[in-house]
Design a protein around this motif. Structure first.
Motif, PDB file in Angstrom:
ATOM      1  N   SER A 187       7.092  21.872  68.368  1.00 32.19           N
ATOM      2  CA  SER A 187       7.875  22.808  67.449  1.00 32.19           C
ATOM      3  C   SER A 187       9.026  23.945  66.778  1.00 32.19           C
ATOM      4  CB  SER A 187       6.898  22.259  65.511  1.00 32.19           C
ATOM      5  OG  SER A 187       5.836  24.120  65.842  1.00 32.19           O
ATOM      6  N   MET A 188       8.088  24.750  67.460  1.00 31.99           N
ATOM      7  CA  MET A 188       9.107  26.390  68.029  1.00 31.99           C
ATOM      8  C   MET A 188      10.288  25.812  68.574  1.00 31.99           C
ATOM      9  SD  MET A 188       5.507  28.895  68.257  1.00 31.99           S
ATOM     10  CE  MET A 188       4.895  29.000  67.423  1.00 31.99           C
ATOM     11  N   LEU A 189      10.263  25.296  69.453  1.00 34.42           N
ATOM     12  CA  LEU A 189      11.285  25.086  70.495  1.00 34.42           C
ATOM     13  C   LEU A 189      12.063  24.264  69.832  1.00 34.42           C
ATOM     14  CD1 LEU A 189       9.371  24.511  73.692  1.00 34.42           C
ATOM     15  CD2 LEU A 189      10.789  26.262  73.605  1.00 34.42           C
ATOM     16  N   ALA A 190      11.853  22.899  68.943  1.00 38.05           N
ATOM     17  CA  ALA A 190      12.563  22.439  68.519  1.00 38.05           C
ATOM     18  C   ALA A 190      13.720  23.295  67.207  1.00 38.05           C
ATOM     19  CB  ALA A 190      12.143  21.454  67.553  1.00 38.05           C
ATOM     20  N   VAL A 191      13.042  24.611  66.458  1.00 40.43           N
ATOM     21  CA  VAL A 191      13.310  25.369  65.869  1.00 40.43           C
ATOM     22  C   VAL A 191      14.354  26.096  66.403  1.00 40.43           C
ATOM     23  CG1 VAL A 191      13.181  27.017  63.984  1.00 40.43           C
ATOM     24  CG2 VAL A 191      11.779  25.184  63.942  1.00 40.43           C
ATOM     25  N   LEU A 192      14.020  26.717  67.025  1.00 38.50           N
ATOM     26  CA  LEU A 192      15.397  27.505  68.542  1.00 38.50           C
ATOM     27  C   LEU A 192      16.121  27.291  69.034  1.00 38.50           C
ATOM     28  CD1 LEU A 192      14.658  30.728  69.685  1.00 38.50           C
ATOM     29  CD2 LEU A 192      14.385  29.574  71.844  1.00 38.50           C
ATOM     30  N   TYR A 193      15.972  26.489  69.160  1.00 36.40           N
ATOM     31  CA  TYR A 193      16.711  25.598  69.532  1.00 36.40           C
ATOM     32  C   TYR A 193      17.507  24.154  68.683  1.00 36.40           C
ATOM     33  CZ  TYR A 193      15.393  27.249  73.830  1.00 36.40           C
ATOM     34  OH  TYR A 193      15.253  28.095  75.209  1.00 36.40           O
ATOM     35  N   ARG A 194      17.573  23.861  67.378  1.00 34.79           N
ATOM     36  CA  ARG A 194      17.946  23.403  66.583  1.00 34.79           C
ATOM     37  C   ARG A 194      18.220  22.032  66.850  1.00 34.79           C
ATOM     38  NH1 ARG A 194      22.574  28.070  63.851  1.00 34.79           N
ATOM     39  NH2 ARG A 194      21.224  29.218  64.869  1.00 34.79           N
ATOM     40  N   GLN A 195      16.550  21.384  66.631  1.00 30.15           N
ATOM     41  CA  GLN A 195      16.815  20.481  67.341  1.00 30.15           C
ATOM     42  C   GLN A 195      15.914  19.760  66.045  1.00 30.15           C
ATOM     43  OE1 GLN A 195      18.274  18.532  69.766  1.00 30.15           O
ATOM     44  NE2 GLN A 195      18.848  21.044  70.890  1.00 30.15           N
ATOM     45  N   HIS A 196      16.742  19.456  65.062  1.00 32.78           N
ATOM     46  CA  HIS A 196      16.345  19.507  63.429  1.00 32.78           C
ATOM     47  C   HIS A 196      15.946  17.635  64.147  1.00 32.78           C
ATOM     48  CE1 HIS A 196      20.346  17.639  63.322  1.00 32.78           C
ATOM     49  NE2 HIS A 196      19.186  16.190  62.570  1.00 32.78           N
ATOM     50  N   GLU A 197      15.724  16.683  63.813  1.00 35.90           N
ATOM     51  CA  GLU A 197      15.460  15.659  64.571  1.00 35.90           C
ATOM     52  C   GLU A 197      14.322  15.406  65.301  1.00 35.90           C
ATOM     53  OE1 GLU A 197      18.015  12.799  66.087  1.00 35.90           O
ATOM     54  OE2 GLU A 197      19.683  13.835  65.252  1.00 35.90           O
ATOM     55  N   VAL A 198      14.094  16.076  65.909  1.00 37.70           N
ATOM     56  CA  VAL A 198      12.806  16.459  66.633  1.00 37.70           C
ATOM     57  C   VAL A 198      11.696  16.915  65.408  1.00 37.70           C
ATOM     58  CG1 VAL A 198      11.037  17.047  68.084  1.00 37.70           C
ATOM     59  CG2 VAL A 198      13.638  16.527  69.260  1.00 37.70           C
ATOM     60  N   PHE A 199      12.237  18.494  64.725  1.00 40.95           N
ATOM     61  CA  PHE A 199      11.320  19.424  64.122  1.00 40.95           C
ATOM     62  C   PHE A 199      11.154  17.964  62.592  1.00 40.95           C
ATOM     63  CE2 PHE A 199      10.709  21.528  60.127  1.00 40.95           C
ATOM     64  CZ  PHE A 199       9.996  22.591  60.914  1.00 40.95           C
ATOM     65  N   GLN A 200      11.975  17.136  62.898  1.00 42.67           N
ATOM     66  CA  GLN A 200      11.734  16.853  61.486  1.00 42.67           C
ATOM     67  C   GLN A 200      10.487  15.247  61.695  1.00 42.67           C
ATOM     68  OE1 GLN A 200      15.195  14.600  60.424  1.00 42.67           O
ATOM     69  NE2 GLN A 200      15.774  15.623  58.984  1.00 42.67           N
ATOM     70  N   PHE A 201      10.788  14.719  62.907  1.00 43.18           N
ATOM     71  CA  PHE A 201       9.898  13.914  63.459  1.00 43.18           C
ATOM     72  C   PHE A 201       8.250  14.360  63.410  1.00 43.18           C
ATOM     73  CE2 PHE A 201       6.958  12.730  67.268  1.00 43.18           C
ATOM     74  CZ  PHE A 201       6.551  10.995  66.826  1.00 43.18           C
TER      75      PHE A 201
END
Length: 127
Positions: A83-97
């Protein structure tokens, strides 16, 4: 003639995508039977981190569907989880999942090796 080549290329790409997705599903079935040490030795964690950096959302979400416990697994150097990496690399779809998963609160409450939360990681980003 040019249109035929383009259609042929699209067909080949769709076929390749279908094969890749089939391989990914098979890989996920195999991953479900492995422990964390085997996943780390097999470079699965490293592959997920690379996929997040490159924006390969489909790859990451398919693996997390099969093995949600990977969401807690920290990166070796920083202790950042998925989740931290998804935020850092702006991967909102992974974060939403991850936010839709039943374990969202515990995933989002994790801290890295320096006791930074996901909010600290978000603050690192430039606007």
């Amino acid at each position: 003639m040019i249109i035929d080549l383009e259609i042929d290329q699209i067909y080949k790409l769709k076929h390749l995508h279908h094969q890749s997705k089939s391989l990914l599903r098979h890989m996920c079935k195999v991953l479900a039977g492995l422990n964390f040490q085997q996943l780390e030795n097999g470079k699965v964690i490293e592959a997920i981190i690379i996929a997040i950096k490159q924006g390969r959302v489909e790859f990451v979400t398919e693996i997390l569907i099969a093995f949600l416990e990977l969401a807690w697994f920290p990166e070796k150097s920083t202790g950042w989880n998925i989740s931290m990496l998804a935020v850092l690399y702006r991967q909102h779809e992974v974060f939403q999942f991850l936010c839709k998963s039943p374990a969202k609160y515990s995933i989002l409450a994790e801290v890295d090796f320096d006791s930074n939360s996901i909010l600290h990681i978000a603050a690192i980003l430039e606007p």
